[in-house]
Design an enzyme around this catalytic site. Structure first.
Site, short mmCIF file in Angstrom:
data_model
loop_
_atom_site.label_atom_id
_atom_site.label_comp_id
_atom_site.label_asym_id
_atom_site.label_seq_id
_atom_site.Cartn_x
_atom_site.Cartn_y
_atom_site.Cartn_z
N ILE A 96 1.01 -1.26 0.09
CA ILE A 96 0.10 -0.05 -0.17
C ILE A 96 0.77 1.16 -0.15
O ILE A 96 0.55 2.38 -0.01
CB ILE A 96 -1.01 -0.02 1.17
CG1 ILE A 96 -0.22 -0.10 2.63
CG2 ILE A 96 -1.74 -1.34 1.04
CD1 ILE A 96 -1.28 0.37 3.78
N HIS A 112 -4.37 -4.25 -2.93
CA HIS A 112 -4.70 -4.12 -1.56
C HIS A 112 -4.82 -2.63 -0.99
O HIS A 112 -4.88 -2.39 0.13
CB HIS A 112 -3.68 -5.00 -0.59
CG HIS A 112 -3.81 -6.40 -0.73
ND1 HIS A 112 -3.00 -7.36 -0.28
CD2 HIS A 112 -4.72 -7.34 -1.44
CE1 HIS A 112 -3.18 -8.66 -0.65
NE2 HIS A 112 -4.26 -8.50 -1.18
N THR A 184 7.55 -11.62 -1.87
CA THR A 184 6.06 -11.89 -1.03
C THR A 184 6.10 -13.35 -0.46
O THR A 184 6.81 -14.34 -1.03
CB THR A 184 4.90 -11.62 -1.88
OG1 THR A 184 3.82 -12.08 -1.14
CG2 THR A 184 4.92 -12.77 -3.40
C1 BV8 Z 1 -10.12 -12.12 0.75
C2 BV8 Z 1 -3.34 -4.25 3.31
C3 BV8 Z 1 -12.61 -12.82 0.22
C4 BV8 Z 1 -3.49 -3.66 4.48
C5 BV8 Z 1 -3.12 -6.75 3.40
C6 BV8 Z 1 -7.48 -19.54 5.41
C7 BV8 Z 1 -6.75 -20.24 4.31
C8 BV8 Z 1 -6.53 -19.34 3.20
C9 BV8 Z 1 -6.95 -17.93 3.16
C10 BV8 Z 1 -7.59 -17.33 3.97
C11 BV8 Z 1 -8.11 -18.13 5.35
N1 BV8 Z 1 -8.57 -17.48 6.27
C12 BV8 Z 1 -8.69 -16.06 5.74
C13 BV8 Z 1 -8.28 -16.11 4.45
C14 BV8 Z 1 -8.39 -15.13 3.45
C15 BV8 Z 1 -7.23 -14.08 3.70
C16 BV8 Z 1 -6.02 -14.66 3.86
O1 BV8 Z 1 -5.37 -15.31 2.84
N2 BV8 Z 1 -5.45 -14.90 4.97
C17 BV8 Z 1 -3.89 -15.55 5.30
C18 BV8 Z 1 -3.21 -14.80 6.31
C19 BV8 Z 1 -4.28 -16.97 5.71
N3 BV8 Z 1 -7.25 -13.23 2.54
C20 BV8 Z 1 -8.08 -11.83 2.82
O2 BV8 Z 1 -8.63 -11.85 3.70
C21 BV8 Z 1 -8.22 -11.15 1.41
N4 BV8 Z 1 -9.48 -10.99 1.14
O3 BV8 Z 1 -9.97 -13.37 1.01
O4 BV8 Z 1 -11.85 -11.85 0.63
C22 BV8 Z 1 -12.57 -12.92 -1.17
C23 BV8 Z 1 -11.45 -13.54 -1.78
C24 BV8 Z 1 -11.68 -13.78 -3.45
C25 BV8 Z 1 -12.90 -13.14 -3.85
C26 BV8 Z 1 -13.95 -12.73 -3.05
C27 BV8 Z 1 -13.73 -12.55 -1.73
C28 BV8 Z 1 -7.66 -9.91 1.74
C29 BV8 Z 1 -6.19 -10.01 1.97
C30 BV8 Z 1 -5.69 -8.49 2.07
C31 BV8 Z 1 -5.21 -8.17 3.53
N5 BV8 Z 1 -4.50 -6.80 3.35
N6 BV8 Z 1 -2.55 -5.58 3.20
C32 BV8 Z 1 -2.34 -3.15 5.08
O5 BV8 Z 1 -1.25 -3.19 4.51
O6 BV8 Z 1 -2.60 -2.54 6.18
S1 BV8 Z 1 -2.11 -8.11 3.56
C33 BV8 Z 1 -0.77 -7.79 3.46
O7 BV8 Z 1 0.16 -9.16 3.96
C34 BV8 Z 1 0.03 -7.52 2.28
O8 BV8 Z 1 -1.00 -6.53 1.64
C35 BV8 Z 1 0.25 -8.72 1.48
O9 BV8 Z 1 -0.70 -9.13 0.74
C36 BV8 Z 1 0.37 -9.73 2.79
C37 BV8 Z 1 1.33 -10.51 2.72
O10 BV8 Z 1 2.43 -9.92 2.83
P1 BV8 Z 1 3.70 -9.93 1.81
O11 BV8 Z 1 3.71 -8.70 0.96
O12 BV8 Z 1 3.86 -11.37 1.28
O13 BV8 Z 1 4.95 -9.56 2.95
P2 BV8 Z 1 5.49 -10.66 4.02
O14 BV8 Z 1 6.09 -9.76 5.06
O15 BV8 Z 1 4.51 -11.62 4.33
O16 BV8 Z 1 6.63 -11.33 3.37
C38 BV8 Z 1 7.80 -10.44 2.68
C39 BV8 Z 1 8.50 -11.54 1.98
O17 BV8 Z 1 9.58 -10.79 1.43
C40 BV8 Z 1 9.21 -12.53 2.91
O18 BV8 Z 1 9.00 -13.76 2.23
C41 BV8 Z 1 10.83 -12.15 2.86
O19 BV8 Z 1 11.65 -13.32 2.69
C42 BV8 Z 1 10.84 -11.40 1.85
N7 BV8 Z 1 11.77 -10.50 1.57
C43 BV8 Z 1 12.32 -9.61 2.92
N8 BV8 Z 1 13.17 -8.69 2.45
C44 BV8 Z 1 13.56 -8.90 1.23
C45 BV8 Z 1 12.49 -9.89 0.75
N9 BV8 Z 1 12.77 -10.32 -0.55
C46 BV8 Z 1 13.78 -9.68 -1.22
N10 BV8 Z 1 14.56 -8.90 -0.78
C47 BV8 Z 1 14.31 -8.44 0.21
N11 BV8 Z 1 15.22 -7.39 0.68
#
Ligand code: BV8
Length: 238
Positions: A96, A112, A184
């Site tokens: 974001i 998002h 991601t």
């Molecule tokens: C939805 C905005 C319905 C807010 C965000 C159970 C099982 C499966 C799914 C679900 C479940 N229960 C609920 C769900 C659905 C849920 C979900 O997936 N939950 C997960 C946690 C289990 N999803 C939702 O609710 C979504 N909506 O499902 O609605 C629907 C769906 C389809 C159609 C109709 C209806 C909405 C999800 C959005 C939530 N909002 N952000 C804010 O920012 O405040 S999520 C937020 O975390 C981010 O936006 C991003 O998407 C998400 C993951 O974060 P990443 O970007 O991947 O970052 P992370 O820190 O996790 O990882 C960073 C990576 O970078 C690491 O791997 C690291 O190794 C690497 N890294 C670090 N440094 C470096 C690097 N790589 C390279 N170079 C570097 N220097």
């Protein structure tokens, strides 16, 4: 060649923006599900607004700048896809922050939402916003000729809410010749599932520091820092 790119918090880490799942699993001191849900906003709007106010302020501080990964994506698009139409080049971000836009990327889809915009809960109008938001600030407080009494919230997609542009993303995924994910963790859906919509002959590449639960979906995994690996990969692609 149609290219679809998905970025996550890892691409902004080297710009100084905390990722979601840092070492302690906390996100700026909170568990994501405690602050990034409609329930959290209903339960404790002051906490949630404070959480986004802190991030909105920090994003605008001078030390937060796009890094070489953001810049190389923008340069690649400008060089090879300046005239591209119908999403031949599409940069989908889960972030974001506005670092892709500030780096000069043009065809960006923030699935998002965006931290520097707010939304009226009632009339759904989206407004550019760089200040803090108070817990119960209403739309009619934003300008004298505004009379909508709706409450203002961050223009971000919370857990349980529908991400933005899903059909546009799905269309691009189904036609992609190259699908590149950068920084991601592959944990959040539906973003993490986009790879499964790409065609069998699509070149799928994951650039990330760590392995992810979806790494096995990718023909190529590049382990390293985005600021080094993204420019290198794009040079190899050109
Ligand atoms: C939805 C905005 C319905 C807010 C965000 C159970 C099982 C499966 C799914 C679900 C479940 N229960 C609920 C769900 C659905 C849920 C979900 O997936 N939950 C997960 C946690 C289990 N999803 C939702 O609710 C979504 N909506 O499902 O609605 C629907 C769906 C389809 C159609 C109709 C209806 C909405 C999800 C959005 C939530 N909002 N952000 C804010 O920012 O405040 S999520 C937020 O975390 C981010 O936006 C991003 O998407 C998400 C993951 O974060 P990443 O970007 O991947 O970052 P992370 O820190 O996790 O990882 C960073 C990576 O970078 C690491 O791997 C690291 O190794 C690497 N890294 C670090 N440094 C470096 C690097 N790589 C390279 N170079 C570097 N220097």
């Amino acid at each position: 060649m149609r290219i679809l790119i998905l970025t996550g918090a890892g691409i902004s880490a080297e710009s100084g923006i905390a990722t979601f799942r840092g070492a302690d699993g906390l996100w700026e001191g909170h568990r994501p599900e405690d602050v990034a849900t409609p329930q959290a906003f209903a339960r404790d709007p002051a906490l949630v607004q404070r959480f986004y106010n802190e991030r909105r302020r920090k994003l605008q501080s001078p030390e937060i700048q796009p890094n070489a990964a953001h810049r190389s994506l923008a340069e690649f698009e400008a060089k090879h896809y300046a005239e591209s139409r119908n999403d031949e080049f599409l940069l989908v971000t889960q972030n974001i922050d506005d670092l892709h836009q500030r780096a000069g990327s043009q065809n960006v889809l923030p699935m998002h939402g965006e931290l520097l915009k707010i939304q009226c809960e009632l009339c759904k109008e989206v407004i550019e916003w760089t200040n803090d938001l108070d817990p119960y600030q209403t739309h009619d407080s934003t300008s004298k000729d505004e009379d909508c009494p709706g409450r203002l919230r961050p223009n971000v997609v919370w857990f349980g809410e529908m991400p933005i542009g899903l059909s546009r993303i799905d269309r691009a995924a189904r036609q992609a010749d190259v699908f590149l994910t950068i920084g991601t963790s592959g944990l959040v859906y539906p973003a993490a599932g986009i790879v499964q919509s790409t065609p069998p002959n699509c070149q799928r590449v994951e650039i990330n520091l760590d392995d992810t639960p979806v790494s096995m979906e990718f023909g190529e995994v590049i382990r390293g820092k985005a600021s080094e690996e993204v420019p290198r990969f794009l040079r190899s692609l050109a």
